[in-house]
Design an enzyme around this catalytic site. Structure first.
Site, PDB file in Angstrom:
ATOM      1  N   GLY A 164      38.560  37.028  50.303  1.00 48.33           N
ATOM      2  CA  GLY A 164      38.916  38.422  50.530  1.00 48.33           C
ATOM      3  C   GLY A 164      40.267  38.600  51.210  1.00 48.33           C
ATOM      4  CD  GLU A 200      45.288  30.069  44.891  1.00 50.67           C
ATOM      5  OE1 GLU A 200      44.136  29.851  44.552  1.00 50.67           O
ATOM      6  OE2 GLU A 200      45.745  31.223  45.061  1.00 50.67           O
ATOM      7  NE  ARG A 292      30.182  40.475  48.439  1.00 51.29           N
ATOM      8  CZ  ARG A 292      31.334  39.822  48.552  1.00 51.29           C
ATOM      9  NH1 ARG A 292      31.347  38.538  48.918  1.00 51.29           N
ATOM     10  NH2 ARG A 292      32.490  40.428  48.289  1.00 51.29           N
ATOM     11  CB  VAL A 295      31.084  47.343  47.656  1.00 57.93           C
ATOM     12  CG1 VAL A 295      31.205  48.855  47.859  1.00 57.93           C
ATOM     13  CG2 VAL A 295      30.917  46.637  48.989  1.00 57.93           C
TER      14      VAL A 295
HETATM   15  C1  MV4 Z   1      46.757  35.883  46.000  1.00 63.17           C
HETATM   16  C2  MV4 Z   1      47.808  36.752  45.685  1.00 63.17           C
HETATM   17  C3  MV4 Z   1      48.881  36.227  45.010  1.00 63.17           C
HETATM   18  N1  MV4 Z   1      48.902  34.920  44.678  1.00 63.17           N
HETATM   19  N2  MV4 Z   1      46.821  34.590  45.647  1.00 63.17           N
HETATM   20  C4  MV4 Z   1      43.334  36.920  47.764  1.00 63.17           C
HETATM   21  C5  MV4 Z   1      42.153  37.712  48.124  1.00 63.17           C
HETATM   22  C6  MV4 Z   1      42.579  39.104  47.860  1.00 63.17           C
HETATM   23  N3  MV4 Z   1      41.803  40.084  48.501  1.00 63.17           N
HETATM   24  C7  MV4 Z   1      44.000  39.027  48.292  1.00 63.17           C
HETATM   25  N4  MV4 Z   1      44.419  37.875  47.644  1.00 63.17           N
HETATM   26  C8  MV4 Z   1      45.570  37.585  47.013  1.00 63.17           C
HETATM   27  N5  MV4 Z   1      45.666  36.297  46.637  1.00 63.17           N
HETATM   28  C9  MV4 Z   1      47.879  34.142  45.008  1.00 63.17           C
HETATM   29  N6  MV4 Z   1      47.935  32.842  44.690  1.00 63.17           N
HETATM   30  C10 MV4 Z   1      47.715  38.078  46.059  1.00 63.17           C
HETATM   31  C11 MV4 Z   1      46.602  38.508  46.739  1.00 63.17           C
HETATM   32  C12 MV4 Z   1      46.632  39.887  47.129  1.00 63.17           C
HETATM   33  C13 MV4 Z   1      45.796  40.813  46.547  1.00 63.17           C
HETATM   34  C14 MV4 Z   1      44.888  40.466  45.564  1.00 63.17           C
HETATM   35  C15 MV4 Z   1      44.055  41.391  45.016  1.00 63.17           C
HETATM   36  C16 MV4 Z   1      44.140  42.716  45.424  1.00 63.17           C
HETATM   37  C17 MV4 Z   1      45.033  43.096  46.405  1.00 63.17           C
HETATM   38  C18 MV4 Z   1      45.863  42.155  46.962  1.00 63.17           C
HETATM   39  C19 MV4 Z   1      46.773  42.560  47.930  1.00 63.17           C
HETATM   40  C20 MV4 Z   1      47.592  41.633  48.490  1.00 63.17           C
HETATM   41  C21 MV4 Z   1      47.512  40.293  48.113  1.00 63.17           C
END
Ligand code: MV4
Length: 469
Positions: A164, A200, A292, A295
């Site tokens: 998350g 990553e 799980r 929401v």
């Molecule tokens: C990332 C990403 C870009 N590159 N991983 C991971 C959990 C999620 N809630 C946020 N995450 C992200 N992982 C990589 N390798 C960008 C996000 C991210 C994001 C992802 C989905 C929805 C909103 C986001 C807001 C900021 C960053």
């Protein structure tokens, strides 16, 4: 089937699970903390049992209290909902030991998917696409620098016990990595009690698309459909929709097949979700798996007519999945707005208080999943979710129009909430075109400026409130 189910949760999801139990004609006991004594799920339940004081650590997260509550009330299964103990492998393990059924996957699967580096390994072995990254954990800064050279900047450091987005650190060069690595580690240690991190390649402005899966205990696993959850603020989802807009049939089919393959490789059964990042070229990459019910599950229910919570209970009882492929073609479009007790005009400051007047929206294509009622006093101890407005339309345009209608007719006074903020999102031209990505909310916030304050004031104006006063 189960004789009686203990619902070890609160708020709207406790009510949602209670409704599924009623439809299945299974008696349900709601476990509650002191401050939830007068809540709607407690009032509506067949039985209710107090499991401790307000702090979640002593009630909703207290494993001995939850287990005892199930045993003394004669339950044979526990539904954990989401949050709290929903992804706690120990609870699932103890349930097995005392002869209770945990309504969720087996403890070893929860544990494996709970470790995000392990989950990556499982998915990689299954041929599920991943972003370039480390095979396992990154034990030292030297390893981190080496990994960054192989992956290429920008990179992201993530907690293996996270998920998350909590404890994420982005680095665009060696200097930032050197500063960020120890911070990521110590944040992971204090937040999760596990300082292990992995790395990553970091994707800019991706879309967050996740796939709902469900499996039974006889080896059947199906991908039910995808949801776009790109509209998030500080890693909290704000608006979700199904199906994902602007996804070609080819990419969609491939995504669903890939998720199914991944869930099979994890020996998955129960309801679960595989999260992917989607780039602008339509490539998708596995991020993590949630073990799980989520929401946002209702939007998938709305486009498939399936009751996911009922299915989650049925497969936990050993029933076979009998979902026909015809039911998996999404019908129409569904959107969910998460209404929280926060002040969007003031940095989303949490708001507490007593609901003065609440009138739920309704009409064609509108579903309100909420535990609110007029006079309900919101305890300050838990998350700020007040309810979810869910709409369905035969097209995305109709689902959007119905959401605008539903938000306009909802009456909710006494607490500050995010309906005015949702109305701004719905009014946005890019949103209406389905042009969603993870930068959307931050960009909208800066465009809005002081408009939110005006919108909140307008919302509070008595002439707009047909009921009350
Ligand atoms: C990332 C990403 C870009 N590159 N991983 C991971 C959990 C999620 N809630 C946020 N995450 C992200 N992982 C990589 N390798 C960008 C996000 C991210 C994001 C992802 C989905 C929805 C909103 C986001 C807001 C900021 C960053």
């Amino acid at each position: 089937m189960f004789k009686k189910i203990l619902i070890a949760n609160r708020g709207e999801i406790a009510l949602r699970i209670l409704r599924a139990c009623r439809d299945l004609r299974i008696p349900a006991v709601v476990a509650y903390s002191d401050v939830d004594h007068d809540s709607l799920p407690v009032r509506l339940a067949d039985e209710a049992v107090c499991i401790g004081p307000a702090p979640a650590a002593r009630s909703y997260n207290n494993i001995p209290a939850v287990i005892s509550a199930a045993l003394v009330t004669g339950c044979d299964a526990i539904h954990p909902g989401y949050g709290f103990l929903a992804e706690n492998a120990y609870l699932a393990e103890i349930c097995q030991q005392v002869g209770l059924t945990f309504i969720g996957p087996p403890p070893d699967v929860i544990e494996k998917m709970g470790n995000k580096a392990e989950a990556r390994k499982v998915m990689k072995a299954a041929g599920v696409p991943l972003l370039p990254g480390t095979q396992g954990i990154v034990p030292t800064l030297t390893h981190a620098r080496q990994a960054a050279r192989e992956i290429g900047y920008p990179v992201v450091i993530k907690a293996v016990a996270g998920g998350g987005g909590r404890g994420m650190r982005v680095a665009t060069n060696d200097a930032e990595l050197t500063r960020g690595y120890p911070v990521a580690q110590s944040e992971a240690e204090s937040a999760f009690g596990n300082g292990d991190v992995y790395m990553e390649r970091y994707l800019q402005r991706p879309r967050h698309v996740e796939v709902q899966v469900i499996g039974d205990q006889h080896g059947n696993v199906v991908a039910i459909g995808e949801r776009d959850c790109s509209l998030q603020r500080r890693h909290q989802k704000v608006v979700e929709e199904a199906p994902a807009p602007h996804l070609s049939d080819k990419v969609r089919q491939n995504l669903l097949k890939t998720a199914e393959k991944g869930a099979r490789a994890a020996n998955y059964w129960s309801a679960g979700t595989l999260e992917f990042l989607l780039d602008t070229d339509g490539h998708f990459y596995f991020m993590e798996m949630n073990t799980r019910i989520q929401v946002e599950h209702p939007i998938t229910e709305e486009v498939t007519s399936l009751d996911l919570v009922a299915w989650q209970i049925r497969v936990a009882a050993g029933e076979r999945l009998t979902i026909h492929p015809e039911q998996l073609k999404p019908r129409g479009h569904s959107i969910e707005c998460r209404i929280t007790a926060e002040d969007a005009a003031n940095e989303f400051r949490p708001s507490v208080g007593t609901v003065e007047t609440y009138v739920a929206p309704g009409g064609p294509g509108v579903r309100m999943d909420s535990h609110l009622f007029s006079g309900y006093s919101i305890p300050p101890n838990y998350d700020s979710l007040l309810g979810k407005v869910i709409t369905w339309g035969s097209t995305r345009e109709q689902a959007v129009a119905r959401m605008e209608r539903a938000l306009r007719e909802t009456v909710l006074t006494g607490v500050t909430h995010t309906i005015p903020f949702h109305r701004e999102i719905l009014a946005d031209a890019a949103f209406q075109r389905g042009e969603v990505h993870t930068g959307f909310i931050p960009e909208l916030m800066s465009r809005l400026g002081t408009r939110l304050k005006d919108a909140a004031e307008e919302d509070a104006m008595p002439q707009r409130l047909p009921i009350g006063r």
